[in-house]
Design a protein around this motif. Sequence first.
Motif, short mmCIF file in Angstrom:
data_model
loop_
_atom_site.label_atom_id
_atom_site.label_comp_id
_atom_site.label_asym_id
_atom_site.label_seq_id
_atom_site.Cartn_x
_atom_site.Cartn_y
_atom_site.Cartn_z
N ALA A 140 0.85 -1.19 0.00
CA ALA A 140 0.00 0.00 0.00
C ALA A 140 0.89 1.24 0.00
O ALA A 140 1.75 1.38 0.85
N PRO A 141 0.67 2.13 -0.96
CA PRO A 141 1.47 3.36 -0.99
C PRO A 141 0.99 4.35 0.07
O PRO A 141 -0.10 4.19 0.64
N ALA A 142 1.80 5.34 0.33
CA ALA A 142 1.38 6.41 1.25
C ALA A 142 0.13 7.08 0.67
O ALA A 142 -0.04 7.15 -0.55
N PRO A 143 -0.74 7.57 1.52
CA PRO A 143 -1.99 8.18 1.03
C PRO A 143 -1.77 9.32 0.04
O PRO A 143 -2.58 9.52 -0.85
N ASP A 144 -0.66 10.05 0.17
CA ASP A 144 -0.42 11.17 -0.74
C ASP A 144 0.51 10.80 -1.90
O ASP A 144 0.88 11.67 -2.68
#
Length: 158
Positions: free
Chosen positions: A114-118
């Motif tokens: 999962a990538p960072a939200p931003d």
Amino acid sequence: MKSTTHPAQPAHELHAPDQEFDMRFTSTPRGARLARRLVSHRLHEWGHPYNTTTNDTVTLLAAELTANAVCHGHVPGRDFRLRLTIGTDANVDATTIRIEVTDTRTERMPTLTAPAPDAEAGRGLLLVAALATHWGTTPRTAAPGKTVWAEISTPPNR
């Protein structure tokens, strides 16, 4: 998640496919775009018309896998290969559509994180995992590289 990640083989093995498309493409954004368009066109010709859920889903899977081959699996001077098959599995009364993208890079295996939200990138395999019935990677045995594949199961075309 409903998808299986990174098994050595798909959850089931189809016999000879009913339909098959296999082609090499330049490892460039243009090659990835052409591969995506040809997948959609081939599916349309095989009875899965444009703008249907099946055509749109498999085309999106092709877009993600070919983009990853170009961005992360690129080796200068080497192409990527795309293989699209449709086969029926009489045991479960379903049609399986499988897309395989093979590149020549061995040290960069895809991982589902999962990538960072931003973050502006890093969600492609999450899409593949969400849309595919099964997906995974298989190392190439005849030459360096890997194949990343995804399958969807649909009711048979009648």
